[in-house]
Design an enzyme around this catalytic site. Structure first.
Site, PDB file in Angstrom:
ATOM      1  N   SER A  55      24.166 -22.385  65.570  1.00  0.00           N
ATOM      2  CA  SER A  55      25.156 -21.828  65.015  1.00  0.00           C
ATOM      3  C   SER A  55      24.965 -20.538  64.574  1.00  0.00           C
ATOM      4  O   SER A  55      23.755 -20.160  64.334  1.00  0.00           O
ATOM      5  CB  SER A  55      25.925 -22.614  64.107  1.00  0.00           C
ATOM      6  OG  SER A  55      26.937 -22.293  63.674  1.00  0.00           O
ATOM      7  N   LYS A  56      25.746 -19.530  64.347  1.00  0.00           N
ATOM      8  CA  LYS A  56      25.672 -18.125  63.709  1.00  0.00           C
ATOM      9  C   LYS A  56      27.041 -18.085  63.022  1.00  0.00           C
ATOM     10  O   LYS A  56      28.207 -18.336  63.569  1.00  0.00           O
ATOM     11  CB  LYS A  56      25.280 -17.399  64.604  1.00  0.00           C
ATOM     12  CG  LYS A  56      24.478 -16.032  63.952  1.00  0.00           C
ATOM     13  CD  LYS A  56      23.306 -16.610  63.684  1.00  0.00           C
ATOM     14  CE  LYS A  56      22.248 -15.459  63.241  1.00  0.00           C
ATOM     15  NZ  LYS A  56      20.828 -15.575  63.022  1.00  0.00           N
ATOM     16  N   GLY A  57      27.041 -16.905  61.940  1.00  0.00           N
ATOM     17  CA  GLY A  57      28.300 -16.608  61.506  1.00  0.00           C
ATOM     18  C   GLY A  57      28.072 -15.059  61.075  1.00  0.00           C
ATOM     19  O   GLY A  57      27.016 -14.527  60.957  1.00  0.00           O
TER      20      GLY A  57
END
Length: 299
Positions: A55-57
């Protein structure tokens, strides 16, 4: 005044939960970048057999333009939005620090997540990693990525199946260029110079580079950067303001520790290193990678 911010949290693969990946605060963030970085996280976890999905933000913001109090309000609001959408939580989706974020932001996120989930007292702290020690963080985490860069280089050089570094099996007096003097670049440079006897001859940043053929004093350079906001003007080296060619200088080891695509078709022919050690996310483009390998450069 009211301000609106655009943020993203991308989940690439939920084959193994929780999904894991940092949140960056940068002014040029976009959805494609966040999705690509989330995919990279899945691959990175899988390669070292860590049981997380990727995941990444990101939040489209320049943190230097806001006060600490404003950043706290913005971070807490971002955490609320992530929580509403099930994009943060222990065993579900666990953010971490990235470019433009650190222990402070993680502490704010934990506190806001606990507010929103008052019944989950025991596990709420596990909604992020990279917390301060006082908030349940782990000693050594801050410097872990830079330490990992050091370990990767040491492992490569010690492996008798590799050619080593011009026949050398250690970094004694090897010349090193570091691009990016944030958390990762600073710690990698510090450990390689202090533990392994390497000479960090160039440190490049977004506003130019600093050079010293005898090796820069990394800790002193960091203190100068913290004091002045820039690596330029450091007494222990020669400053080159506005010059982006620092990574093109001759060296034994080049460590791109800044942003993705730092080595690309426009500058790959100028890269003059024996070993390129990727400390950023995807700092060498696909096309540049092929060209470097065809020249015998180890990546």
């Amino acid at each position: 005044r009211m301000y609106s911010f655009i943020g993203w949290r991308s989940v690439h693969s939920e084959h193994c939960e929780p999904v894991k990946g940092g949140i960056r605060y940068v002014p040029n963030a976009d959805a494609d970048e966040v999705e690509a970085l989330a995919a990279l996280m899945t691959l990175k976890c899988s390669l070292v057999d860590v049981p997380f999905g990727g995941s990444k933000g990101a939040l489209k913001i320049d943190p230097r333009e806001w006060t600490a109090q404003e950043l706290e309000r913005i971070t807490r609001r971002f955490t609320q939005e992530l929580n509403k959408r099930g994009l943060i939580g222990p065993g579900l989706n666990v953010p971490a620090p990235d470019v433009g974020t650190g222990e402070r932001e993680m502490a704010w996120m934990v506190d806001e997540f606990r507010r929103a989930n008052p019944t989950d007292v025991v596990n709420a702290r596990a909604c992020v990693t990279g917390k301060p020690l006082s908030k349940g963080g782990i000693a050594g985490r801050t410097e872990a990525t830079g330490r990992g860069v050091q370990f990767a280089i040491q492992s490569y050089l010690r492996d008798t199946r590799t050619a080593g570094l011009k026949g050398m099996r250690d970094l004694t007096d090897a010349s090193v260029i570091v691009q990016g003097f944030g958390n990762v670049g600073y710690h990698a440079a510090k450990f390689l110079s202090e533990d392994d006897g390497a000479r960090v001859t160039f440190v490049a940043e977004r506003d130019g580079y600093v050079a010293n053929p005898d090796g820069l004093r990394i800790e002193a350079l960091k203190q100068h950067q913290l004091r002045t906001g820039s690596i330029l003007g450091f007494e222990g080296g020669k400053s080159h303001p506005g010059d982006m060619t620092g990574i093109e200088k001759p060296c034994d080891v080049l460590i791109p520790a800044a942003m993705e695509n730092a080595i690309n078709l426009e500058n790959v022919e100028c890269i003059n290193a024996h070993l390129v050690v990727e400390a950023a996310n995807g700092p060498v483009t696909f096309e540049a990678d092929k060209i470097l390998r065809s020249r015998g450069v180890i990546i």
